[in-house]
Design a protein around this motif. Sequence first.
Motif, PDB file in Angstrom:
ATOM      1  N   THR A 110     -50.057 -10.196  55.201  1.00 23.66           N
ATOM      2  CA  THR A 110     -48.957 -10.608  54.534  1.00 23.66           C
ATOM      3  C   THR A 110     -48.380  -9.329  53.779  1.00 23.66           C
ATOM      4  O   THR A 110     -49.252  -8.677  53.104  1.00 23.66           O
ATOM      5  CB  THR A 110     -49.444 -11.646  53.313  1.00 23.66           C
ATOM      6  OG1 THR A 110     -49.651 -12.818  54.166  1.00 23.66           O
ATOM      7  CG2 THR A 110     -47.957 -12.077  52.560  1.00 23.66           C
ATOM      8  N   THR A 111     -47.216  -8.876  54.127  1.00 23.45           N
ATOM      9  CA  THR A 111     -46.560  -7.710  53.269  1.00 23.45           C
ATOM     10  C   THR A 111     -46.579  -7.978  51.870  1.00 23.45           C
ATOM     11  O   THR A 111     -46.050  -9.250  51.351  1.00 23.45           O
ATOM     12  CB  THR A 111     -45.296  -7.430  53.872  1.00 23.45           C
ATOM     13  OG1 THR A 111     -45.567  -7.326  55.492  1.00 23.45           O
ATOM     14  CG2 THR A 111     -44.749  -6.465  53.326  1.00 23.45           C
ATOM     15  N   ILE A 112     -46.956  -7.000  51.134  1.00 28.58           N
ATOM     16  CA  ILE A 112     -46.720  -7.271  49.709  1.00 28.58           C
ATOM     17  C   ILE A 112     -45.166  -6.831  49.350  1.00 28.58           C
ATOM     18  O   ILE A 112     -44.455  -6.076  49.963  1.00 28.58           O
ATOM     19  CB  ILE A 112     -47.613  -6.069  48.908  1.00 28.58           C
ATOM     20  CG1 ILE A 112     -48.856  -6.207  49.191  1.00 28.58           C
ATOM     21  CG2 ILE A 112     -47.083  -5.851  47.438  1.00 28.58           C
ATOM     22  CD1 ILE A 112     -49.545  -4.936  48.475  1.00 28.58           C
ATOM     23  N   SER A 113     -44.650  -8.219  48.598  1.00 22.18           N
ATOM     24  CA  SER A 113     -43.173  -8.326  48.501  1.00 22.18           C
ATOM     25  C   SER A 113     -42.668  -7.136  47.743  1.00 22.18           C
ATOM     26  O   SER A 113     -41.412  -6.718  48.357  1.00 22.18           O
ATOM     27  CB  SER A 113     -42.905  -9.522  47.554  1.00 22.18           C
ATOM     28  OG  SER A 113     -43.455  -9.521  46.527  1.00 22.18           O
ATOM     29  N   THR A 114     -43.050  -6.386  47.066  1.00 28.18           N
ATOM     30  CA  THR A 114     -42.392  -5.067  46.279  1.00 28.18           C
ATOM     31  C   THR A 114     -43.413  -4.103  46.491  1.00 28.18           C
ATOM     32  O   THR A 114     -44.571  -4.104  46.048  1.00 28.18           O
ATOM     33  CB  THR A 114     -42.453  -5.474  44.730  1.00 28.18           C
ATOM     34  OG1 THR A 114     -41.501  -6.667  44.560  1.00 28.18           O
ATOM     35  CG2 THR A 114     -41.688  -4.418  43.986  1.00 28.18           C
ATOM     36  N   GLN A 115     -42.890  -3.050  47.199  1.00 31.82           N
ATOM     37  CA  GLN A 115     -43.774  -1.813  47.441  1.00 31.82           C
ATOM     38  C   GLN A 115     -43.840  -0.950  46.120  1.00 31.82           C
ATOM     39  O   GLN A 115     -43.223  -1.220  45.035  1.00 31.82           O
ATOM     40  CB  GLN A 115     -42.937  -0.809  48.270  1.00 31.82           C
ATOM     41  CG  GLN A 115     -42.839  -1.514  49.631  1.00 31.82           C
ATOM     42  CD  GLN A 115     -44.193  -1.501  50.315  1.00 31.82           C
ATOM     43  OE1 GLN A 115     -44.894  -0.319  50.655  1.00 31.82           O
ATOM     44  NE2 GLN A 115     -44.450  -2.706  50.593  1.00 31.82           N
ATOM     45  N   PRO A 116     -45.205  -0.629  45.987  1.00 32.53           N
ATOM     46  CA  PRO A 116     -45.762  -0.090  44.737  1.00 32.53           C
ATOM     47  C   PRO A 116     -45.170   1.227  44.422  1.00 32.53           C
ATOM     48  O   PRO A 116     -44.422   1.922  45.336  1.00 32.53           O
ATOM     49  CB  PRO A 116     -47.164   0.393  45.080  1.00 32.53           C
ATOM     50  CG  PRO A 116     -47.532   0.413  46.510  1.00 32.53           C
ATOM     51  CD  PRO A 116     -46.263  -0.496  46.983  1.00 32.53           C
ATOM     52  N   SER A 117     -44.947   1.433  43.091  1.00 33.01           N
ATOM     53  CA  SER A 117     -44.251   2.937  42.774  1.00 33.01           C
ATOM     54  C   SER A 117     -45.072   4.042  43.221  1.00 33.01           C
ATOM     55  O   SER A 117     -44.492   5.038  43.670  1.00 33.01           O
ATOM     56  CB  SER A 117     -44.352   2.896  41.241  1.00 33.01           C
ATOM     57  OG  SER A 117     -43.725   1.828  40.383  1.00 33.01           O
ATOM     58  N   GLU A 118     -46.458   3.859  43.186  1.00 26.79           N
ATOM     59  CA  GLU A 118     -47.330   4.875  43.739  1.00 26.79           C
ATOM     60  C   GLU A 118     -48.462   4.196  44.417  1.00 26.79           C
ATOM     61  O   GLU A 118     -48.883   3.295  43.769  1.00 26.79           O
ATOM     62  CB  GLU A 118     -47.574   6.071  42.879  1.00 26.79           C
ATOM     63  CG  GLU A 118     -48.410   5.564  41.468  1.00 26.79           C
ATOM     64  CD  GLU A 118     -48.513   6.885  40.685  1.00 26.79           C
ATOM     65  OE1 GLU A 118     -49.478   7.557  40.596  1.00 26.79           O
ATOM     66  OE2 GLU A 118     -47.545   6.726  39.563  1.00 26.79           O
ATOM     67  N   HIS A 119     -49.155   4.906  45.170  1.00 27.69           N
ATOM     68  CA  HIS A 119     -50.382   4.349  45.852  1.00 27.69           C
ATOM     69  C   HIS A 119     -50.892   5.438  46.773  1.00 27.69           C
ATOM     70  O   HIS A 119     -50.458   6.468  46.955  1.00 27.69           O
ATOM     71  CB  HIS A 119     -50.246   3.067  46.855  1.00 27.69           C
ATOM     72  CG  HIS A 119     -49.481   3.592  48.202  1.00 27.69           C
ATOM     73  ND1 HIS A 119     -49.546   3.991  48.983  1.00 27.69           N
ATOM     74  CD2 HIS A 119     -47.946   3.767  48.029  1.00 27.69           C
ATOM     75  CE1 HIS A 119     -48.849   4.141  49.832  1.00 27.69           C
ATOM     76  NE2 HIS A 119     -47.670   3.946  49.439  1.00 27.69           N
ATOM     77  N   GLY A 120     -52.274   5.139  46.569  1.00 28.01           N
ATOM     78  CA  GLY A 120     -53.116   6.489  47.426  1.00 28.01           C
ATOM     79  C   GLY A 120     -54.758   6.010  47.291  1.00 28.01           C
ATOM     80  O   GLY A 120     -55.150   5.125  46.443  1.00 28.01           O
ATOM     81  N   TRP A 121     -55.320   7.037  48.068  1.00 26.41           N
ATOM     82  CA  TRP A 121     -56.831   6.881  47.968  1.00 26.41           C
ATOM     83  C   TRP A 121     -57.477   7.749  46.758  1.00 26.41           C
ATOM     84  O   TRP A 121     -56.794   8.602  46.180  1.00 26.41           O
ATOM     85  CB  TRP A 121     -57.325   7.625  49.230  1.00 26.41           C
ATOM     86  CG  TRP A 121     -56.865   7.142  50.674  1.00 26.41           C
ATOM     87  CD1 TRP A 121     -55.847   7.501  51.397  1.00 26.41           C
ATOM     88  CD2 TRP A 121     -57.604   6.288  51.146  1.00 26.41           C
ATOM     89  NE1 TRP A 121     -55.878   6.744  52.326  1.00 26.41           N
ATOM     90  CE2 TRP A 121     -56.761   5.768  52.429  1.00 26.41           C
ATOM     91  CE3 TRP A 121     -58.688   5.350  50.737  1.00 26.41           C
ATOM     92  CZ2 TRP A 121     -57.212   4.642  53.116  1.00 26.41           C
ATOM     93  CZ3 TRP A 121     -59.118   4.344  51.523  1.00 26.41           C
ATOM     94  CH2 TRP A 121     -58.370   3.969  52.966  1.00 26.41           C
ATOM     95  N   VAL A 122     -58.337   6.906  46.051  1.00 25.36           N
ATOM     96  CA  VAL A 122     -59.094   7.239  44.883  1.00 25.36           C
ATOM     97  C   VAL A 122     -60.083   8.493  45.150  1.00 25.36           C
ATOM     98  O   VAL A 122     -60.752   8.280  46.279  1.00 25.36           O
ATOM     99  CB  VAL A 122     -59.581   6.066  44.207  1.00 25.36           C
ATOM    100  CG1 VAL A 122     -60.310   6.476  42.839  1.00 25.36           C
ATOM    101  CG2 VAL A 122     -58.565   5.156  43.788  1.00 25.36           C
TER     102      VAL A 122
END
Length: 116
Positions: A8-20
């Motif tokens: 299921t696609t997340i309905s609102t794309q994040p402001s930022e995302h990435g590998w920790v």
Amino acid sequence: MTLKINGTTISTQPSEHGWVSRNPLGVNGLGHSIYPATREYELRWDIIDATTYNQLQAFYTACDPTGTVVVTLPQFANSSYTSVDYSGCILREPQYGGYFEQHYQDVILLIVNVRT
């Protein structure tokens, strides 16, 4: 980049995302760092509506029976942002920093136990 949890696609794309970044567990006899076998991926939103926050909470609640989810994320260490499905992942409970005018602020969803 489309981010998905259990297909299921997340309905609102994040402001930022990435590998920790991983912290080393120690050093081997040759002086090389030893890292954990799994990675973490963090999704952050500056502000989202209640519907999107409820979707994130539903993802977390739905993983309760098996404990794991399949997530579609950018492939680790690939600059082309190719999407890859990672199974056996665990979601941490969504967190938020505040609530203002029917919107959640500073929302974080952490995906752990990602085997690259």
